[in-house]
Design an enzyme around this catalytic site. Structure first.
Site, PDB file in Angstrom:
ATOM      1  N   ARG A   1      -1.257  47.089  10.880  1.00 42.03           N
ATOM      2  CA  ARG A   1      -0.669  47.753  10.085  1.00 42.03           C
ATOM      3  C   ARG A   1      -0.382  48.569  10.078  1.00 42.03           C
ATOM      4  NH1 ARG A   1      -0.859  48.337   5.170  1.00 42.03           N
ATOM      5  NH2 ARG A   1       1.920  47.630   4.920  1.00 42.03           N
TER       6      ARG A   1
ATOM      7  N   TYR B   1      -3.625  42.414   3.665  1.00 42.08           N
ATOM      8  CA  TYR B   1      -2.776  41.554   5.171  1.00 42.08           C
ATOM      9  C   TYR B   1      -3.532  42.660   6.622  1.00 42.08           C
ATOM     10  CZ  TYR B   1       1.295  40.076   2.638  1.00 42.08           C
ATOM     11  OH  TYR B   1       2.233  39.279   1.393  1.00 42.08           O
TER      12      TYR B   1
ATOM     13  N   CYS C   1      -8.148  49.306  23.137  1.00 45.34           N
ATOM     14  CA  CYS C   1      -7.051  49.584  24.364  1.00 45.34           C
ATOM     15  C   CYS C   1      -6.343  50.326  24.417  1.00 45.34           C
ATOM     16  CB  CYS C   1      -8.220  48.977  25.844  1.00 45.34           C
ATOM     17  SG  CYS C   1     -10.158  48.929  26.115  1.00 45.34           S
TER      18      CYS C   1
ATOM     19  N   GLY D   1       0.871  38.909  -3.455  1.00 43.87           N
ATOM     20  CA  GLY D   1      -0.112  38.832  -3.206  1.00 43.87           C
ATOM     21  C   GLY D   1      -0.842  40.371  -2.951  1.00 43.87           C
TER      22      GLY D   1
HETATM   23  N1  LLP Z   1       5.835  34.904  -1.663  1.00 44.69           N
HETATM   24  C1  LLP Z   1       6.974  34.624   0.037  1.00 44.69           C
HETATM   25  C2  LLP Z   1       7.452  33.709   0.115  1.00 44.69           C
HETATM   26  C3  LLP Z   1       5.989  35.355   0.639  1.00 44.69           C
HETATM   27  O1  LLP Z   1       6.763  35.176   1.986  1.00 44.69           O
HETATM   28  C4  LLP Z   1       5.442  36.948   0.811  1.00 44.69           C
HETATM   29  C5  LLP Z   1       4.549  37.397   1.733  1.00 44.69           C
HETATM   30  C6  LLP Z   1       4.492  36.768  -1.001  1.00 44.69           C
HETATM   31  C7  LLP Z   1       5.249  36.299  -1.761  1.00 44.69           C
HETATM   32  C8  LLP Z   1       3.911  38.213  -0.791  1.00 44.69           C
HETATM   33  O2  LLP Z   1       4.105  39.569  -0.994  1.00 44.69           O
HETATM   34  P1  LLP Z   1       3.431  39.961  -1.166  1.00 44.69           P
HETATM   35  O3  LLP Z   1       3.841  40.390  -3.124  1.00 44.69           O
HETATM   36  O4  LLP Z   1       2.394  40.287  -0.816  1.00 44.69           O
HETATM   37  O5  LLP Z   1       4.204  41.214  -1.143  1.00 44.69           O
HETATM   38  N2  LLP Z   1       2.284  41.405   6.305  1.00 44.69           N
HETATM   39  C9  LLP Z   1       3.230  42.538   5.832  1.00 44.69           C
HETATM   40  C10 LLP Z   1       3.724  42.103   4.564  1.00 44.69           C
HETATM   41  C11 LLP Z   1       3.958  40.422   4.941  1.00 44.69           C
HETATM   42  C12 LLP Z   1       4.573  39.589   3.827  1.00 44.69           C
HETATM   43  C13 LLP Z   1       5.074  38.329   4.223  1.00 44.69           C
HETATM   44  N3  LLP Z   1       5.473  37.230   2.989  1.00 44.69           N
HETATM   45  C14 LLP Z   1       2.166  43.587   5.070  1.00 44.69           C
HETATM   46  O6  LLP Z   1       1.025  43.812   6.084  1.00 44.69           O
HETATM   47  O7  LLP Z   1       2.864  44.652   5.094  1.00 44.69           O
END
Ligand code: LLP
Length: 444
Positions: free
Chosen positions: A340, A401, A371, A303
């Site tokens: 984040r 994100y 705030c 992602g």
């Molecule tokens: N596949 C699954 C099952 C996941 O749960 C996630 C992310 C991805 C793929 C993609 O992960 P990526 O390649 O984007 O790291 N909000 C957090 C990140 C949470 C990720 C949740 N799952 C942040 O801002 O760092």
């Protein structure tokens, strides 16, 4: 485009290294992304605003396709999804990983082929499951034992659905405790260690509407080292061999999830995708050969690494306050468009744009307008000493994100998303206005 300054060349630092590849310097301190001046975007669409370089998204999809030519690459929509994003992902031949009826329905109504979509979720609601079945989603990833009977019942005795099982392989990795999902003691998946994964597999095989096509794991997010993936893959192949030995079936798919880390600030490491692909392929071939197992088709679910570096956040400075030793630079966004830093202690590298400053740099903390004292966007960063209200700040690596995790806090309204491509800018998602808040508020 002006050339890098002598001091930059001397220090070898490339302050634009975490910016989209299309980024160019303009005269008088300007910066262009996708051929469009960011200051012009700020004038035209107002601030705060999120800029998405579609060329960078496409290039990153292609990097994945080239690095993983035999694997399936599914973009994790939770990082950022809009109709245009769904189009770009579909055009580049990637699949899509969604985790709610909302993401799923938005993608399918934008024309994304449902058979190329995978549904995740540790707590899928009846609405999620019904939407997935109604729209004909390709695969559903089972994350808990109770889901097996629920899903089978929703499909009915004559129906059919491909499923995977989310396994917790017992590998710890990830940029922050809150985004480590590869070990027991967190809410996702079924444990390999205590036998829950094996038990769930046996139960799924006893439910004919469910066709078990493979195993899945996602060990964490913002991982910059290849090793944990290789270890996890070895364990997953071990489980596939046990499934073959116990049940006599060879599963055709192995989904290793996402989590591929990016650099947010110059000099930070990013996961090397070519190395990752090479090491996963080699380990898969070796482990399968050792177990006498046919090699399953690999899948990955990036992602952040697809959309993160393609985004730039734009803010206008509203106030500069010097308190004792500290300088606070307050902007017109904050934790409602980027939670984040507050959630994970994430660090960013904001930069003055739109004018050239010769003032000595000074350490400052960029804060938002919300705030809360914890509304910090970037602590202890170097900004020109003459920074003042009205100046523009741009934050690179802002594509993942942030917009997708934006909230309605303080009714500030979520920023728009502006696409840039080939010298043109267009609005993808409009700014959330007070009218939007009013429309949802129907009580008296
Ligand atoms: N596949 C699954 C099952 C996941 O749960 C996630 C992310 C991805 C793929 C993609 O992960 P990526 O390649 O984007 O790291 N909000 C957090 C990140 C949470 C990720 C949740 N799952 C942040 O801002 O760092």
């Amino acid at each position: 485009m002006t050339t890098a300054t002598l001091s930059e060349i001397a220090s070898g630092a490339d302050e634009l290294s975490v910016w989209p590849a299309s980024t160019t310097r303009l005269p008088h301190g300007g910066i262009a992304v996708g051929g469009v001046s960011l200051a012009e975007i700020a004038d035209r669409f107002d601030t705060p605003a999120y800029v998405l370089d579609e060329g960078e998204v496409r290039a990153r999809c292609r990097t994945y396709r080239d690095a993983f030519p035999d694997a399936e690459v599914l973009y994790a929509a939770k990082a950022f999804l809009s109709r245009a994003m769904a189009h770009r992902i579909a055009e580049e031949g990637l699949g899509l990983d969604v985790c709610s009826a909302g993401e799923l329905e938005l993608a399918v109504t934008a024309g994304f082929p449902p058979e190329r979509i995978l549904l995740h979720g540790n707590a899928k609601s009846p609405h999620d499951i019904d939407t997935a079945l109604r729209l004909g989603v390709g695969r559903i990833v089972i994350d808990s034992p109770s889901e097996i009977a629920r899903l089978a019942a929703a499909i009915g005795p004559t129906g059919h659905q491909k499923v995977l099982v989310r396994v917790v392989p017992g590998i710890s990795a990830g940029g922050h405790e809150k985004i480590r999902t590869g070990t027991d003691g967190q809410k996702f998946g079924l444990s390999l260690t205590d036998g829950s994964a094996q038990h769930a597999i046996t139960r799924i095989l006893g439910r004919p509407p469910l066709e078990l096509v493979g195993l899945h794991c996602h060990i964490g997010s913002q991982i910059t080292d290849v090793k944990p993936y290789v270890c996890a893959l070895r364990r997953m192949v071990g489980l596939m061999a046990r499934v073959r030995d116990t049940h006599g079936i060879t599963l055709p798919e192995l989904d290793m999830g996402g989590g591929h880390g990016i650099a947010y600030r110059p000099g930070e490491p990013a996961l090397d995708l070519t190395t990752l692909a090479r090491r996963l392929r080699a380990e898969l071939a070796a482990s399968c050969a050792a177990a006498g197992l046919a090699v399953p088709r690999l899948a990955v679910e990036p992602g952040r690494a697809i959309v993160g570096p393609a985004g730039v956040a734009l803010y206008r400075i509203l106030a500069v306050k010097r308190t004792g030793e500290q300088t606070f630079v307050a902007v017109d966004g904050g934790m409602s468009d980027n939670p984040r830093p507050a959630l994970y202690g994430a660090r960013y590298a904001p930069r003055l744009i739109g004018r050239h400053s010769t003032a000595e740099p000074r350490t400052a903390t960029v804060v938002g307008r919300h705030c809360e004292a914890g509304d910090i966007l970037a602590a202890d960063v170097e900004l020109p000493g003459d920074i003042h209200p009205g100046d523009l700040l741009a934050v690179p690596a802002a594509g993942a994100y942030q917009q997708s995790m934006a909230s309605g806090y303080n009714m500030v309204g979520r920023p728009p998303v502006v696409a840039v491509d080939d010298g043109a800018a267009r609005l993808l998602v409009r700014r959330e206005t007070l009218d939007d808040f009013r429309r949802r508020d129907i009580g008296d």
